[in-house]
Scaffold this motif. Structure first.
Motif, PDB file in Angstrom:
ATOM      1  N   ALA A  22       0.841  -1.211   0.000  1.00 17.79           N
ATOM      2  CA  ALA A  22       0.000   0.000   0.000  1.00 17.79           C
ATOM      3  C   ALA A  22       0.871   1.254   0.000  1.00 17.79           C
ATOM      4  N   ILE A  23       1.970   1.228   0.730  1.00 15.78           N
ATOM      5  CA  ILE A  23       2.888   2.375   0.747  1.00 15.78           C
ATOM      6  C   ILE A  23       3.513   2.561  -0.630  1.00 15.78           C
ATOM      7  N   ASP A  24       3.940   1.477  -1.267  1.00 11.83           N
ATOM      8  CA  ASP A  24       4.510   1.565  -2.613  1.00 11.83           C
ATOM      9  C   ASP A  24       3.496   2.151  -3.593  1.00 11.83           C
ATOM     10  N   ALA A  25       2.251   1.715  -3.503  1.00 11.28           N
ATOM     11  CA  ALA A  25       1.204   2.245  -4.380  1.00 11.28           C
ATOM     12  C   ALA A  25       0.974   3.731  -4.123  1.00 11.28           C
ATOM     13  N   SER A  94      -1.777   7.985   5.875  1.00  5.77           N
ATOM     14  CA  SER A  94      -2.153   7.270   7.094  1.00  5.77           C
ATOM     15  C   SER A  94      -2.823   5.938   6.755  1.00  5.77           C
ATOM     16  N   LYS A  95      -3.689   5.968   5.773  1.00 11.25           N
ATOM     17  CA  LYS A  95      -4.364   4.737   5.364  1.00 11.25           C
ATOM     18  C   LYS A  95      -3.371   3.755   4.760  1.00 11.25           C
ATOM     19  N   ALA A  96      -2.457   4.263   3.923  1.00  6.95           N
ATOM     20  CA  ALA A  96      -1.492   3.388   3.250  1.00  6.95           C
ATOM     21  C   ALA A  96      -0.568   2.685   4.238  1.00  6.95           C
ATOM     22  N   CYS A  97      -0.040   3.423   5.213  1.00 10.41           N
ATOM     23  CA  CYS A  97       0.927   2.811   6.141  1.00 10.41           C
ATOM     24  C   CYS A  97       0.264   2.226   7.379  1.00 10.41           C
ATOM     25  N   ASN A  98      -1.050   2.453   7.530  1.00  9.43           N
ATOM     26  CA  ASN A  98      -1.810   1.924   8.663  1.00  9.43           C
ATOM     27  C   ASN A  98      -1.255   2.435   9.993  1.00  9.43           C
ATOM     28  N   ARG A  99      -0.879   3.706  10.010  1.00  2.00           N
ATOM     29  CA  ARG A  99      -0.354   4.369  11.203  1.00  2.00           C
ATOM     30  C   ARG A  99      -0.933   5.777  11.280  1.00  2.00           C
TER      31      ARG A  99
END
Length: 109
Positions: A22-25, A94-99
């Motif tokens: 998700a972070i890469d995307a 925040s959504k991508a890294c789940n933090r």
């Protein structure tokens, strides 16, 4: 406008494979839109040390600045047209890294 998006982590573990995808995307989307400047993860805060060499003090703490449950574990530097876009991108980060993340505008920009 340039912004710093800091990733706030409770140090419960590094990103899962799904989070890294998700972070890469998210990074690829930033690049495609001309908003990506730089991004990187940080080593565990236990490896940090505070240095103070004002007036040749030569002081090193051997520990991080804050003894806290949560610390910064990574960051993005982004370019956004306005604060609303910066905020939207911070929510997406925040959504991508789940933090949790913190959004800060760079001074003077």
């Amino acid at each position: 406008m340039k912004f710093l998006i800091s990733v706030i982590d409770d140090l419960s573990g590094s990103g899962t494979p799904a989070e890294m995808n998700a972070i890469d995307a998210f990074n690829n989307e930033l690049r495609a839109n001309g908003q990506f400047i730089f991004a990187w993860g940080l080593e565990d805060s236990k490896t940090a040390t505070v240095i103070d060499n004002r007036n040749d003090a030569n002081i090193e703490s051997g520990k991080p600045l804050f003894d806290a449950k949560e610390n910064v574990s990574g960051f993005w530097l982004i370019e956004a047209a306005d604060i609303a876009t910066g905020r939207r991108l911070a929510f997406a980060a925040s959504k991508a890294c789940n933090r949790k993340v913190e959004l800060r505008k760079l001074h003077g920009d």
